[in-house]
Design a protein around this motif. Sequence first.
Motif: not given
Length: 348
Positions: A237, A240, A263
Amino acid sequence: MTSVLAAGDRFIRPALFRESVASATGDLVADIAELELLWPDQPFWSVGGVDEASGDEDSLIEALRGRDAIVTQLAPLTRRVFDACPDLRFIGVSRGGPTNVDLTAAAERGIAVCNVPGRNGIATAEMTLGLLLAVLRRIPMTQRTLEDGRWEGGFYRHDRVGFEVSGATIGLVGAGAVGGHVARILDAMGAHVIVYDPFLPEGVLDGVIERIDTVDDVFRRADIVSIHARLTPETSGLVSTERLALMRPGSYLVNAARGGLVDYDAITDAVVSGHLGGVAFDVFPSEPADFSHPLFAAARDGHNVVMTPHIAGASTQTAIRATEGVAAELGRFLRGEPLQHELTGALR
């Protein structure tokens, strides 16, 4: 005399393994049997506690029993396989990440395991540049208009024209075998290349890159960000919502590393809202990709989204380097020489 199994697939063919082993080992190998696995025509999967494997344990045991060595990309080398094949002494995995091998079980049995790091570095770097140019110059988007029988003069409007590499600040997160090659090409094209990579040795890429102290500063400063980090619990991730918000409006993002680094919900929001000028991906959170994800709808709706099905590392030369790499290691092993990329030594 050593007996070898060449367990290839439909990318790295068994015959290519066999030819490389024969060339590298000569009369040290008595015979080389072949086994063809079905990847990529069938997806790889988890088998017996290992990941990204092709084939099944029973078929592999039947082909491997009584043999001393195996060279493969994806065969499921599990604890059960080792128990059934006690003659096995050497495993050559023709990839960087040997997730299809139970390394702990191999080390317990004294089986040497080696890999071929960087085998697809050049192919992935070149594909990254292809994705980057495709999204900057809107190549797939403009091709679709011609396929639809439309001549879109509007692509020459100031708000729709592409963006050049020359003079751009391009940020790389990671500068290893792939990112380092990308950096050199971009530098040669006239970009200012900034890099965040805390593992990059001092002196490497001097005169080519500017080192950046934090990953957030790469996102703040770059016109284009390209991801080249390894996927770990710490980097999962990495791209982000918060880091995308740091990017300048109209910036671009490229990811040909691993889907878990990004993401994709946040990416979709950023490209649909216009905060990002475009995105390009070769990898996805799950593969085969989930075609119901809104990112695919965004692409169909005309947003600047470029996608390919995880093929960045696939080239003729990658396959050749992979087989030559494991064959050379097998030759060293049989001659009693140190292996260059042994994975099980630290576990013994």
